[in-house]
Structures are given as structure tokens and as C-alpha cells.
Scaffold this motif. Structure first.
Motif, PDB file in Angstrom:
ATOM      1  N   THR A 167       0.853  -1.198   0.000  1.00 24.34           N
ATOM      2  CA  THR A 167       0.000   0.000   0.000  1.00 24.34           C
ATOM      3  C   THR A 167       0.888   1.247   0.000  1.00 24.34           C
ATOM      4  O   THR A 167       1.892   1.304   0.701  1.00 24.34           O
ATOM      5  N   ARG A 168       0.512   2.237  -0.813  1.00 24.32           N
ATOM      6  CA  ARG A 168       1.234   3.510  -0.826  1.00 24.32           C
ATOM      7  C   ARG A 168       0.258   4.591  -0.393  1.00 24.32           C
ATOM      8  O   ARG A 168      -0.892   4.607  -0.861  1.00 24.32           O
ATOM      9  N   ILE A 169       0.709   5.500   0.448  1.00 27.22           N
ATOM     10  CA  ILE A 169      -0.184   6.573   0.885  1.00 27.22           C
ATOM     11  C   ILE A 169       0.386   7.923   0.460  1.00 27.22           C
ATOM     12  O   ILE A 169       1.487   8.305   0.864  1.00 27.22           O
ATOM     13  N   PHE A 170      -0.366   8.598  -0.373  1.00 27.63           N
ATOM     14  CA  PHE A 170       0.009   9.938  -0.823  1.00 27.63           C
ATOM     15  C   PHE A 170      -0.642  10.912   0.145  1.00 27.63           C
ATOM     16  O   PHE A 170      -1.857  11.098   0.120  1.00 27.63           O
ATOM     17  N   ARG A 171       0.176  11.491   1.048  1.00 24.60           N
ATOM     18  CA  ARG A 171      -0.386  12.304   2.128  1.00 24.60           C
ATOM     19  C   ARG A 171      -0.036  13.787   1.954  1.00 24.60           C
ATOM     20  O   ARG A 171       0.702  14.150   1.044  1.00 24.60           O
ATOM     21  N   GLY A 217      -1.922  -0.034  -8.094  1.00 24.72           N
ATOM     22  CA  GLY A 217      -2.353   0.930  -9.103  1.00 24.72           C
ATOM     23  C   GLY A 217      -3.770   1.451  -8.932  1.00 24.72           C
ATOM     24  O   GLY A 217      -4.195   2.326  -9.682  1.00 24.72           O
ATOM     25  N   TYR A 218      -4.501   0.918  -7.972  1.00 21.65           N
ATOM     26  CA  TYR A 218      -5.889   1.362  -7.776  1.00 21.65           C
ATOM     27  C   TYR A 218      -6.037   2.077  -6.440  1.00 21.65           C
ATOM     28  O   TYR A 218      -5.276   1.816  -5.494  1.00 21.65           O
ATOM     29  N   ILE A 219      -7.032   2.963  -6.360  1.00 16.28           N
ATOM     30  CA  ILE A 219      -7.296   3.682  -5.112  1.00 16.28           C
ATOM     31  C   ILE A 219      -8.040   2.737  -4.168  1.00 16.28           C
ATOM     32  O   ILE A 219      -9.081   2.173  -4.529  1.00 16.28           O
ATOM     33  N   VAL A 220      -7.483   2.562  -2.956  1.00 18.43           N
ATOM     34  CA  VAL A 220      -8.166   1.694  -1.988  1.00 18.43           C
ATOM     35  C   VAL A 220      -8.763   2.515  -0.845  1.00 18.43           C
ATOM     36  O   VAL A 220      -9.610   2.023  -0.100  1.00 18.43           O
ATOM     37  N   ASP A 221      -8.328   3.772  -0.706  1.00 13.79           N
ATOM     38  CA  ASP A 221      -8.904   4.623   0.335  1.00 13.79           C
ATOM     39  C   ASP A 221      -8.599   6.074  -0.024  1.00 13.79           C
ATOM     40  O   ASP A 221      -7.568   6.369  -0.648  1.00 13.79           O
ATOM     41  N   ILE A 222      -9.492   6.964   0.366  1.00 14.69           N
ATOM     42  CA  ILE A 222      -9.259   8.397   0.157  1.00 14.69           C
ATOM     43  C   ILE A 222     -10.047   9.152   1.210  1.00 14.69           C
ATOM     44  O   ILE A 222     -11.147   8.737   1.593  1.00 14.69           O
ATOM     45  N   GLY A 223      -9.498  10.238   1.740  1.00 10.56           N
ATOM     46  CA  GLY A 223     -10.220  11.011   2.753  1.00 10.56           C
ATOM     47  C   GLY A 223      -9.262  11.927   3.485  1.00 10.56           C
ATOM     48  O   GLY A 223      -8.175  12.248   2.972  1.00 10.56           O
ATOM     49  N   ARG A 224      -9.661  12.336   4.699  1.00 10.55           N
ATOM     50  CA  ARG A 224      -8.763  13.150   5.511  1.00 10.55           C
ATOM     51  C   ARG A 224      -7.560  12.303   5.891  1.00 10.55           C
ATOM     52  O   ARG A 224      -7.699  11.102   6.182  1.00 10.55           O
ATOM     53  N   LYS A 248     -12.539   5.332  -4.457  1.00 15.16           N
ATOM     54  CA  LYS A 248     -12.176   3.929  -4.219  1.00 15.16           C
ATOM     55  C   LYS A 248     -12.531   3.067  -5.411  1.00 15.16           C
ATOM     56  O   LYS A 248     -13.626   3.174  -5.950  1.00 15.16           O
ATOM     57  N   GLY A 249     -11.638   2.202  -5.836  1.00 12.57           N
ATOM     58  CA  GLY A 249     -11.925   1.282  -6.934  1.00 12.57           C
ATOM     59  C   GLY A 249     -11.459   1.800  -8.284  1.00 12.57           C
ATOM     60  O   GLY A 249     -11.341   1.040  -9.238  1.00 12.57           O
ATOM     61  N   LYS A 278       0.329   7.754 -12.997  1.00 11.02           N
ATOM     62  CA  LYS A 278      -0.531   6.813 -13.722  1.00 11.02           C
ATOM     63  C   LYS A 278      -0.491   5.504 -12.953  1.00 11.02           C
ATOM     64  O   LYS A 278       0.581   4.944 -12.722  1.00 11.02           O
ATOM     65  N   MET A 279      -1.641   5.045 -12.527  1.00 12.70           N
ATOM     66  CA  MET A 279      -1.755   3.838 -11.699  1.00 12.70           C
ATOM     67  C   MET A 279      -0.761   3.879 -10.524  1.00 12.70           C
ATOM     68  O   MET A 279      -0.038   2.916 -10.258  1.00 12.70           O
ATOM     69  N   GLY A 280      -0.726   5.035  -9.881  1.00 16.33           N
ATOM     70  CA  GLY A 280       0.084   5.187  -8.670  1.00 16.33           C
ATOM     71  C   GLY A 280       1.566   5.383  -8.900  1.00 16.33           C
ATOM     72  O   GLY A 280       2.330   5.536  -7.949  1.00 16.33           O
TER      73      GLY A 280
END
Ligand code: NIG
Ligand code: FE
Length: 417
Positions: free
Chosen positions: A2-6, A41-48, A373-374, A404-406
């Protein structure tokens, strides 16, 4: 992993399982202190950020976005980016008063690019198209449509579509459109109906059977393909399972918008000269208008009435129209800027039009067009805190990084091939 772009200011439209219209076009989700978690390559979570971090696995890799603005990758739903050679001399002739259709009528314009494409090898065509696609990518485009239409014979249309197909996934998603009905080739000048028959009887069945295109498009214009030709060609394309698009009322008002509504095409393009009756019919049939403000600028014509379309309830998308004649522009930033400063769209409307609505126009919205997500982790990092910077900072490319795809796929601000 998992990669987190914060540490990101996230601006994204929210998908409603259909193109956004009316007031919906002015609404986007803003997440200050946001984060996006991706996997394969896919978004698994997004938010604060604090929420995403709480939900994330311990071993996640963290990437600091430096408080900059993150938006979905641009989707360019209308290009003719597969070509060889440019047409600068023709551009100068237009500045001196010759019209686009006069030049075409005399065998120049599209037909001169047809000569170049016919005599180019597949490799030359591929290399030139790749160069254009990479410029678009550096400017934030992560998904694009590319039309054929400079071959105008079965052999050369297929050559173009094979080149376009080969570019898919390298790393952009590329959607191919068959546009044999882009112009009548010289060899059919005295018998244009025979060319329409060739498109219907040979080209469309071949292209559809071989899976070479997702859509079929027609240049419905005075002196090119009539309303009746366009109806016949698109009906045949529909029978063969292709999606439909129409270059409608780009130069003259032929009633293309009305035809687009009648055929319930996936998108009607240009619409610089469309009449109100046609636009209302498009709204009733839920036909997306793909607007090309850089083409209007380059042809020195008034912009399409985008605000009126939004008020009427027509879903609006934006595209470059990248081609060597009417609009040599591969930059969605330029298009975004013209949409805001020239057509009067709000920043939010321009963002919706160049991402989620553009994705709907080419049947890609289940995968791209919003940060949810997804969907694919396709996003752009801007040199600024809001997408408004694209219209505000005129003299610079504000796209700083493209993912592109993370994965980062760009070289940085202002770099160009
Ligand atoms: O969308 N109008 C038809 N096709 C393109 C121009 C192509 C060209 O001039 O090479 C357009 O404007
Ligand atoms: Fe076009």
C-alpha cells in the motif's frame, strides 16, 4: 504494498454513474489535509489524512505531496493525435483570410495530412504519435481518445488504428475511434457516395470484426458529409456494435446537434454553430457535448456557448481536438484555461468537464475521471493549492507531477520532449 500519498489538497468530482449536468457541474469534493491510499495501481482509500492513516496497514509506504493540489488525471476525449507532418503554411493562409473549408475544398487541409500518413511507415506513424501522446501526458493527460481519419482507405485506416491500439497502456489508456468519414479522399472526389458506401460496406464491418475501434465518428459538415450521409454511416456503425460520436456544427449549422440527439450518440463534438433547438434536443436525449475551445481560438471563431449548454442541462466535457490543422494543441491545461477565461466556466465546472464528464464521453468512467475507491490511481499534482491555478498562472505549465496507476510518469514542470 500500500502507498499513501499524504499532505495533499484533493479536488475531485464525485461520480454519479452518469455524466454530471446543470448545477452538479459546479460541485466538487474538496479535502484539505487529504490522503490517497493505493494498492497495485488502484485507489483503496481516500479522505482526511488522519482517517486514511488510521485505516492503513502498518507497513504502508508514505509519499508527502507537500500540501499541493491533487486532481484526477485529465481525460482528453477528442483528439486526432495520430498523424505525421504539420500544416503551418495553411495556418498562415488562414490568418490571411482563407477559410478552413476553402482549403479543404482545394485539396489541402485534412487531405494533405492524408498524403503524409499514407506515405508514412507504421513505425514512423507510431513514433510521431507517441511523441504527441507523451507531451499530453507531461501536461497531465492520463487517458485519451485518438481518432483515425487520415488514411481514408481500408489499408491506411487500419494502419492508423493498429498504431493507436499499440499505444494503449504505454502508459496512458488510449481509446480508439474509427473516423474513415473525416473527409472524402481525392480518388472519390467525383463520386463521394461511393466512398460513403465503402465506409459502410467494407470499413465499418472490418474495423468492428477485428475489434480495432470502440467508437465511430463522422465529420458532418457542409461540403464534407451531409446529415443523411452521417445518419447512414452512424446507423451502420451502431449495427456493428460501435459507440457513436459526431463532429456536429463545427463550422456551419447543418442541424448536427439535432441529429446527435436523434441518434442518441455518446457525444457530439464542437457545436460552435449549433442552434438552440438542437441543444435542447441534446439535453433531452442526455447527449454529452464535447467542447474544444482551443479549436475555436485557433480558427478565430466565437467559443461554443458552454454556459448556455450547462443551463439547458447538457452535460459538458472538454477536449483538445489535437490535430495538425484546426488545432495543434495537446495541452488540457490550455483547454482548461480557455474554458474558464474564454467560455466563462467556473473552475469547478472546468474540472468536472475535463475529468469525469470527459471520461463518460469515452466510456471510461468506471475506471478513471474521479479520485474514488476502486478507480485507477491516475492523478496530477499541481504547482498550487487549488485547480484555479491552471487558469490563474498563465505563462507556465502548472502540472508538476503526473501519476498513472500510482506511479510517477512525468519529468516535472515545463519539461517537454
Ligand atoms: O475536429 N474537423 C475535422 N477534424 C478536425 C480537424 C482535422 C484537421 O484539420 O486535420 C477538427 O477540427
Ligand atoms: Fe475533431
Amino acid at each position: 504494498m500500500t502507498r499513501i500519498f499524504r499532505n495533499a489538497h484533493i479536488y475531485t468530482p464525485i461520480d454519479k454513474d452518469r455524466p454530471l449536468k446543470g448545477e452538479e457541474m459546479g460541485r466538487v469534493l474538496v479535502i484539505e489535509d487529504g490522503a490517497i491510499a493505493t494498492k497495485e495501481g488502484y485507489i483503496v482509500d481516500i479522505g482526511r489524512e488522519s482517517d486514511v492513516m488510521k485505516r492503513a496497514p502498518k507497513k504502508a509506504e508514505e509519499i508527502d505531496m507537500g500540501g499541493r493540489c491533487v486532481i484526477p488525471g485529465f481525460v482528453d476525449p477528442h483528439t486526432h493525435a495520430c498523424f505525421v507532418g504539420t500544416r503551418e503554411k495553411e495556418f498562415v493562409m488562414r490568418l490571411q483570410g482563407a477559410t478552413y473549408l476553402e482549403i479543404l475544398e482545394k485539396g489541402g487541409g485534412i487531405l494533405s495530412t492524408v498524403d503524409n500518413v499514407r506515405s508514412a511507415s507504421k513505425e514512423e506513424l507510431y513514433n510521431n504519435t507517441k511523441k504527441i501522446v507523451m507531451r499530453a501526458l507531461k501536461n497531465g493527460v492520463t487517458t485519451m481518445e485518438i481518432k483515425s481519419g487520415y488514411g481514408l482507405s481500408l489499408e491506411h485506416e487500419v494502419k492508423m488504428l493498429e498504431v493507436i491500439k499499440r499505444l494503449d497502456g504505454k502508459p496512458l489508456d488510449v481509446v480508439p475511434t474509427f473516423m474513415g468519414a473525416h473527409a472524402v479522399p481525392r480518388e472519390y472526389k467525383d463520386n463521394p457516395q461511393a466512398y460513403v458506401d465503402l465506409i459502410i460496406e467494407e470499413m465499418i464491418p472490418y474495423v468492428a470484426t477485428k475489434g480495432l475501434a470502440k467508437y465511430c465518428d463522422v465529420f458532418c459538415e457542409e461540403g464534407v458529409f451531409s446529415i443523411e450521409d452521417s445518419r447512414r454511416i452512424l446507423s451502420a456503425a451502431k449495427d456493428h456494435g460501435l459507440g457513436l460520436k459526431l463532429h456536429a456544427d463545427e463550422v456551419c449549422d447543418l442541424g448536427g446537434a439535432k441529429l446527435a440527439a436523434e441518434l442518441k450518440v455518446d457525444s457530439a463534438e464542437h457545436l460552435l454553430a449549433a442552434n438552440d433547438e438542437g441543444l435542447k434536443a441534446m439535453a433531452e436525449s442526455n447527449v454529452t457535448a464535447v467542447l474544444l475551445p482551443a479549436t475555436a481560438l485557433s480558427l478565430r471563431k466565437p467559443y461554443a456557448p458552454a454556459k448556455k449548454m450547462i443551463e439547458l442541462g447538457v452535460p459538458v466535457a472538454l477536449a483538445t481536438d489535437c490535430n495538425p490543422g484546426s488545432c495543434y494543441c495537446e495541452s488540457m491545461e490550455v483547454v482548461f484555461r480557455l474554458a474558464v477565461l474564454g467560455m466563462g466556466l467556473s473552475v469547478e465546472e472546468a474540472l468536472v468537464a475535463s475529468t469525469i464528464n470527459a471520461a463518460y464521453a469515452i466510456g471510461m468512467a468506471s475506471l478513471v475521471g474521479s479520485l474514488e475507491k476502486g478507480k485507477k490511481a491516475d492523478f496530477v499534482v499541481l504547482e498550487g493549492e487549488t485547480p484555479g491555478v491552471i487558469a490563474y498562472h498563465l505563462g507556465w505549465f502548472n502540472v508538476k507531477e503526473v501519476y498513472k496507476m500510482g506511479q510517477e510518469v512525468s519529468l516535472g514542470v515545463g519539461t517537454c520532449l
